[in-house]
Design a protein around this motif. Structure first.
Motif, mmCIF file in Angstrom:
data_model
loop_
_atom_site.group_PDB
_atom_site.id
_atom_site.type_symbol
_atom_site.label_atom_id
_atom_site.label_comp_id
_atom_site.label_asym_id
_atom_site.label_seq_id
_atom_site.Cartn_x
_atom_site.Cartn_y
_atom_site.Cartn_z
ATOM 1 N N VAL A 77 1.211 -0.965 -0.144
ATOM 2 C CA VAL A 77 -0.197 -0.229 -0.263
ATOM 3 C C VAL A 77 1.016 1.300 -0.130
ATOM 4 O O VAL A 77 1.472 1.087 0.499
ATOM 5 N N GLY A 78 0.087 2.393 -0.907
ATOM 6 C CA GLY A 78 1.309 3.502 -0.794
ATOM 7 C C GLY A 78 2.596 3.480 -1.519
ATOM 8 O O GLY A 78 3.403 4.341 -1.857
ATOM 9 N N ILE A 79 3.056 2.232 -1.797
ATOM 10 C CA ILE A 79 4.696 2.128 -2.572
ATOM 11 C C ILE A 79 4.088 1.526 -3.686
ATOM 12 O O ILE A 79 3.685 0.503 -3.688
ATOM 13 N N PRO A 80 4.709 2.083 -4.807
ATOM 14 C CA PRO A 80 4.044 1.213 -6.693
ATOM 15 C C PRO A 80 5.258 -0.018 -6.861
ATOM 16 O O PRO A 80 6.260 0.017 -5.866
ATOM 17 N N MET A 370 9.244 9.179 -4.544
ATOM 18 C CA MET A 370 8.479 8.198 -4.122
ATOM 19 C C MET A 370 9.092 7.622 -2.748
ATOM 20 O O MET A 370 7.757 7.438 -2.254
ATOM 21 N N LEU A 371 9.877 7.052 -2.449
ATOM 22 C CA LEU A 371 10.806 6.200 -1.718
ATOM 23 C C LEU A 371 10.661 7.203 -0.031
ATOM 24 O O LEU A 371 10.764 6.628 0.797
ATOM 25 N N SER A 372 11.045 8.482 -1.002
ATOM 26 C CA SER A 372 11.463 9.081 0.298
ATOM 27 C C SER A 372 10.679 10.109 0.629
ATOM 28 O O SER A 372 11.090 10.709 1.614
ATOM 29 N N GLN A 373 9.577 10.218 -0.276
ATOM 30 C CA GLN A 373 8.417 10.942 0.340
ATOM 31 C C GLN A 373 8.904 12.680 0.435
ATOM 32 O O GLN A 373 8.322 13.384 1.028
ATOM 33 N N GLN A 374 10.343 13.023 -0.240
ATOM 34 C CA GLN A 374 10.749 14.301 -0.250
ATOM 35 C C GLN A 374 10.971 14.937 -2.007
ATOM 36 O O GLN A 374 10.524 14.116 -3.073
ATOM 37 N N PRO A 375 10.515 16.285 -1.746
ATOM 38 C CA PRO A 375 11.047 16.245 -2.897
ATOM 39 C C PRO A 375 12.370 16.876 -3.698
ATOM 40 O O PRO A 375 13.322 16.560 -2.768
ATOM 41 N N THR A 376 12.129 16.794 -5.006
ATOM 42 C CA THR A 376 13.551 16.715 -6.271
ATOM 43 C C THR A 376 13.596 17.853 -7.041
ATOM 44 O O THR A 376 12.315 18.094 -7.518
ATOM 45 N N HIS A 386 17.560 22.644 -25.583
ATOM 46 C CA HIS A 386 16.500 23.789 -24.384
ATOM 47 C C HIS A 386 16.819 22.667 -23.064
ATOM 48 O O HIS A 386 16.516 21.781 -23.023
ATOM 49 N N TRP A 387 17.311 23.840 -22.688
ATOM 50 C CA TRP A 387 17.836 23.046 -21.105
ATOM 51 C C TRP A 387 15.820 22.903 -19.834
ATOM 52 O O TRP A 387 15.429 24.732 -20.004
ATOM 53 N N LEU A 388 15.195 22.561 -19.189
ATOM 54 C CA LEU A 388 14.111 22.011 -18.619
ATOM 55 C C LEU A 388 14.264 21.359 -17.416
ATOM 56 O O LEU A 388 15.160 21.078 -17.060
ATOM 57 N N ALA A 389 13.757 22.834 -16.488
ATOM 58 C CA ALA A 389 13.894 22.158 -15.065
ATOM 59 C C ALA A 389 12.699 21.472 -14.368
ATOM 60 O O ALA A 389 11.377 22.625 -14.939
ATOM 61 N N PHE A 390 13.122 20.496 -14.098
ATOM 62 C CA PHE A 390 12.076 20.010 -12.893
ATOM 63 C C PHE A 390 11.712 19.428 -11.843
ATOM 64 O O PHE A 390 12.848 19.512 -11.791
ATOM 65 N N SER A 391 10.728 20.205 -11.254
ATOM 66 C CA SER A 391 10.600 20.069 -9.619
ATOM 67 C C SER A 391 9.749 18.957 -9.591
ATOM 68 O O SER A 391 8.289 18.824 -10.575
ATOM 69 N N LEU A 392 9.822 18.288 -8.516
ATOM 70 C CA LEU A 392 8.626 16.993 -8.628
ATOM 71 C C LEU A 392 8.289 16.875 -6.966
ATOM 72 O O LEU A 392 9.665 16.496 -6.077
ATOM 73 N N TYR A 393 6.673 16.884 -6.344
ATOM 74 C CA TYR A 393 6.290 17.175 -5.628
ATOM 75 C C TYR A 393 5.822 15.549 -5.790
ATOM 76 O O TYR A 393 4.052 15.390 -5.922
ATOM 77 N N PRO A 394 6.005 15.127 -3.982
ATOM 78 C CA PRO A 394 5.323 13.307 -4.530
ATOM 79 C C PRO A 394 4.636 13.156 -2.601
ATOM 80 O O PRO A 394 4.650 14.515 -2.001
ATOM 81 N N ASP A 395 3.804 12.739 -2.890
ATOM 82 C CA ASP A 395 2.977 11.838 -1.584
ATOM 83 C C ASP A 395 2.516 10.040 -1.929
ATOM 84 O O ASP A 395 3.050 9.521 -3.239
ATOM 85 N N ALA A 396 1.746 9.682 -1.281
ATOM 86 C CA ALA A 396 1.677 8.032 -1.695
ATOM 87 C C ALA A 396 1.012 8.109 -2.431
ATOM 88 O O ALA A 396 0.640 6.873 -3.214
ATOM 89 N N HIS A 397 -0.008 9.159 -3.312
ATOM 90 C CA HIS A 397 -0.364 8.493 -4.038
ATOM 91 C C HIS A 397 -0.255 9.060 -5.868
ATOM 92 O O HIS A 397 -1.036 8.937 -6.446
ATOM 93 N N GLY A 398 0.981 9.360 -5.357
ATOM 94 C CA GLY A 398 1.634 9.651 -7.115
ATOM 95 C C GLY A 398 2.387 10.825 -6.387
ATOM 96 O O GLY A 398 2.861 11.182 -5.506
ATOM 97 N N LEU A 399 2.467 12.384 -8.032
ATOM 98 C CA LEU A 399 3.767 13.076 -7.836
ATOM 99 C C LEU A 399 3.132 13.724 -9.385
ATOM 100 O O LEU A 399 2.691 13.725 -9.933
ATOM 101 N N THR A 400 3.052 14.901 -8.716
ATOM 102 C CA THR A 400 2.512 16.356 -8.989
ATOM 103 C C THR A 400 4.389 16.783 -9.953
ATOM 104 O O THR A 400 5.349 17.179 -8.999
ATOM 105 N N GLY A 401 4.457 17.244 -10.470
ATOM 106 C CA GLY A 401 5.669 17.413 -11.199
ATOM 107 C C GLY A 401 5.457 19.078 -11.791
ATOM 108 O O GLY A 401 3.954 19.284 -12.575
ATOM 109 N N ARG A 402 7.069 20.292 -12.443
ATOM 110 C CA ARG A 402 6.653 21.130 -12.811
ATOM 111 C C ARG A 402 7.693 21.229 -13.612
ATOM 112 O O ARG A 402 8.901 20.925 -13.191
#
Length: 826
Positions: A77-80, A370-376, A386-402
């Motif tokens: 539960v909560g982990i892929p 996903m495993l640390s549940q910390q943004p990266t 073209h350089w792109l900066a990705f920010s990842l914001y996880p929780d147990a239900h998935g991940l939102t990216g910017r």
């Protein structure tokens, strides 16, 4: 040399397919043991309770396999599930927290990545991500079914005692519920993936359908029909299931059938391909009705809230990944920045859909989040520049990216990819795990155990035989999975015999048979068993063959190029470890003989005093050390009790121990006070110039008067138990270790013991371990002594065995142990 058939074969790591007969590459009729499907709701409920009670973001439930040789993922539960691939099957003997908790019946807490790397380096190899965890056994009475592991974001602190108690309570409650199932929960089955309730609501309801499982028809309400479209949907159940992502349809069908059989509600998440070419995520909540083959299923759109106009108007790219890494939503800005359409991305993993994100380092950032549940965050270059900066914001239900454009300044150098932190999978992972295990194995027995523990669970084999060549013949070192006596005729086989196990030894080339037909064609008339595939591997060290390894598999299988290369590499690692271990064993045999000759064979009788002693060598590495004990009667009716510890575990430590013991006996045979004996022993150790330190405790006791003079040189204090049971540390002044400096003095303590008192002298190997500090170990030993029964005053043997406790059975004890017990009987 041929493999045999085990009573309960274990297969490869469990898959999510509900029916083994439908698995690609799996022959029909594969009747591996499976846990009782009726227990699955109990497994899911028990794991979810543990996660909720401990405020964890996810958890995993392991159950033991039918042969109790492995622990297999039963629910998550909560982990892929994909992130757990290297750990879906764990050997019970593995040095991992899951296995240690199962074997030792204790809760194991890891505070962060540093704690994990220090205590369980193999876990850090497979999951190099920052997270905290706690693992507890699922135990009721004397029955242990498995373990529960829960996970939190790492903040460097250990969970409070109340949280650990709640986890143990959840494990005990689940075990109590499993007791009626008995052995039916052992074996294998597809893991139960438990949906984690979404906080703040369950999404937007979009309709419901009535599912007649027996007739295969579905009645859909108008709101849901609008989503499905009018197209080819004609009310047939198959027509709806065909619209789902292919990997979602079979698990949904199995979950619905199970819910109907058991009369229980179910929840399931699926991805639906809508008529417009998009993919949306739906949560299904099914409820059986009067007819046991009929379900009413409510449908909630789990992605509707994400696709709001506000997000669509943002200039920043926004995307959402489900826990398994698949894209569930992208806004228009993300499409433009990624140069990809929603149709290209939805339902796929970004690193699969976009070649320029295919470097494993990018997928590793998702795994880390996903495993640390910390943004990266990370930078990536979309061709051409073209350089792109990705920010990842996880929780147990998935991940939102910017995603935002990144414009480096002229003096800034940006990497094309983040520094890779690979998460090894499959065969390569098991190669790394075995390599790690072999670096810790120093004896032939330990090498053989490491090979058995890692290879069979890692490659799904059922049989293993390891042979070494000696005197022109092959001799069995270890085997597992064979019928009794099957390998007896092959013991001592000449290395020139025409058998696959000997021919790979002489040729140096591995041989793989993917079916019994291939084996029979290559070796007509050879005795064989019911295995379906085999791998024969030469063991070559420094260019010279030393033996061969045989693996047997219950079913025919195709050995891929990766399988062959990994297994061949394993053979080389094993051979090098065996050569090193054989040299070590030869040296260890000499050292053990030396040590056994130096320790007392029996203790002398002393009027008014009952005594006994124990010595246990270490079970990790060379099983010798510098611990010693002695007892020397003195002409005045007294006795000198001695216990000591020379640092190290080697021939040098054992030899120095013998020299010190002989010297202390000589010094103690005079009337010199114990502080003088300690000074003279310290001088001798420095004169020997061995470069080692030693600790010791010297007690001169007169049983008739109960007077005691004692010196403690850097050694743990003895324990004193009074006849009523009160047990304390004997209050002795502490002095320095022996061997530090010639001009040291050693303080002496004088006291009078109560009648019937019991003294326990011991070395630190009994009270110190990787999981307990010295103070904690001493306190545990004191409590054990205090609560011990009081048998015949003169019979201390049961007490000595009790004090040794688990040390007698610990196969991973790094230090040796000495204990000396004395009781006044006058």
């Amino acid at each position: 040399m041929r493999p045999g058939v085990p009573a309960d074969p274990t297969g490869p790591p469990p898959r999510t397919d509900p029916d083994p007969a439908t698995r690609p590459g799996t022959p029909s009729g594969d009747a591996r043991p499976r846990w009782d499907a009726a227990a699955e709701p109990l497994l899911a409920d028990g794991l979810l309770r543990a996660v909720r009670a401990t405020a964890a973001y996810g958890g995993v439930l392991y159950l033991h396999s039918a042969d109790r040789r492995s622990l297999v993922v039963a629910a998550v539960v909560g982990i892929p599930l994909s992130l757990l691939e290297p750990f879906q099957r764990i050997a019970v003997a593995a040095p991992l927290p899951v296995a240690d908790s199962y074997r030792g019946g204790r809760t194991i807490v890891l505070a962060d990545a540093d704690d994990t790397a220090r205590r369980y380096p193999r876990l850090a190899v497979g999951l190099p991500y920052a997270h905290a965890s706690a693992t507890t056994p699922v135990t009721a009475g004397d029955r242990t079914f498995g373990v529960i592991a829960v996970f939190w974001p790492a903040d460097g602190s250990r969970p409070p005692a109340a949280t650990r108690r709640q986890l143990r309570t959840a494990g005990n409650r689940l075990a109590t519920g499993l007791l009626p199932y008995g052995d039916r929960v052992g074996g294998e089955g597809p893991p139960v993936v438990v949906p984690l309730p979404v906080p703040g609501g369950d999404g937007v309801r979009v309709g419901f359908f009535d599912w007649d499982l027996a007739g295969g028809r579905i009645t859909v309400d108008e709101r849901l029909r609008e989503i499905l479209g009018t197209g080819p949907f004609d009310g047939r159940g198959a027509a709806l299931l065909d619209r789902l992502a292919p990997e979602d349809a079979a698990p949904l069908r199995e979950a619905a059938r199970r819910a109907a059989r058991q009369g229980r509600p179910f929840t399931h998440r699926v991805r639906l391909h809508d008529p417009g070419g998009g993919t949306r995520q739906l949560d299904l909540y099914g409820q059986p009705v009067a007819d046991p083959a009929r379900l009413v299923v409510a449908v909630l759109d789990a992605t509707a809230a994400a696709a709001t106009a506000a997000v669509e108007r943002l200039r920043d790219g926004v995307f959402a990944l489900d826990p398994d890494g698949r894209v569930g939503y992208v806004n228009r800005s993300a499409e433009m920045l990624l140069h990809a359409t929603r149709a290209d991305l939805l339902g796929r993993r970004p690193w699969d859909a976009l070649p320029w994100l295919g470097d494993p380092a990018y997928e590793d950032r998702y795994r880390s989040a996903m495993l640390s549940q910390q943004p990266t965050a990370f930078l990536a270059r979309r061709p051409p520049h073209h350089w792109l900066a990705f920010s990842l914001y996880p929780d147990a239900h998935g991940l939102t990216g910017r995603i935002v454009p990144a414009a480096p300044s002229e003096d800034t150098t940006l990497p094309e990819a983040p520094p890779p932190t690979p998460a090894p999978l499959g065969g390569v992972y098991h190669l790394l795990q075995l390599a790690s295990a072999l670096t810790e194995a120093v004896t032939v027995r330990e090498v053989a155990d490491a090979v058995t523990d890692q290879i069979l669970p890692g490659f799904g084999g059922q049989e293993l035989a390891l042979y070494l060549a000696r005197g022109g013949r092959m001799h069995l070192v270890t085997e597992t999975g064979y019928p009794a006596g099957f390998l007896d005729p092959f013991e001592g086989t000449p290395i020139r015999a025409r058998l696959p196990g000997t021919e790979v030894f002489t040729t140096g080339a591995p041989v793989f048979f993917e079916s019994a037909r291939e084996l029979a064609a290559a070796y007509p008339g050879i005795p064989r068993d019911e295995m379906g595939a085999w791998a024969f591997l030469p063991l070559i060290a420094s260019g010279h063959p030393v033996g061969s390894l045989i693996l047997g598999f219950a079913r025919p299988r195709v050995f891929t190029a990766e399988d062959r290369s990994v297994l061949t590499a394993l053979g080389g690692l094993i051979a090098q470890a065996l050569e090193r271990a054989r040299l070590y064993d030869a040296e260890s045999a000499v050292a053990r003989g030396l040590q056994q000759a130096l320790l007392p064979h029996r203790l002398p009788a002393v009027p008014g005093l009952a005594t006994t002693a124990r010595y246990l060598p270490g079970t990790r590495g060379m099983d010798i050390g510098g611990d010693w004990y002695d007892l020397l009667p003195t002409p005045d009716g007294g006795v000198v009790l001695i216990i000591g510890d020379v640092e190290g575990h080697s021939v040098k430590a054992a030899a120095l121990m013998g020299q010190l013991r002989s010297a202390v006996r000589a010094f103690a045979s005079t009337d010199d006070p114990v502080e003088q004996i300690a000074r003279r022993t310290n001088h001798l150790l420095l004169d020997l110039d061995a470069g080692l330190l030693a600790s010791c405790c010297l007690l001169r006791l007169h049983p008739a008067t109960r007077t005691l003079r004692a010196v403690r040189a850097g050694h743990p204090p003895p324990l004193l138990r009074e006849p009523g049971g009160r047990t304390t540390l004997l209050d002795l002044d502490g002095g320095p270790l022996l061997g530090i400096d010639r001009d040291l003095d050693f303080p002496v303590t004088e006291t009078e013991l109560p009648p019937g008192a019991t003294l326990v002298l011991y070395t630190d190997g009994l009270v110190e371990s990787a999981t307990a500090t010295l103070a904690e170990g001493i306190d545990h030993l004191r409590a054990t002594l205090a609560h011990a029964a009081t048998p015949d005053l003169a019979d201390l043997e049961p007490l000595a065995d009790l004090l040794l406790g688990q040390a007698r059975h610990d196969d991973r004890r790094a230090d040796d142990v000495a204990i000396l017990v004395a009781r006044l009987t006058g």
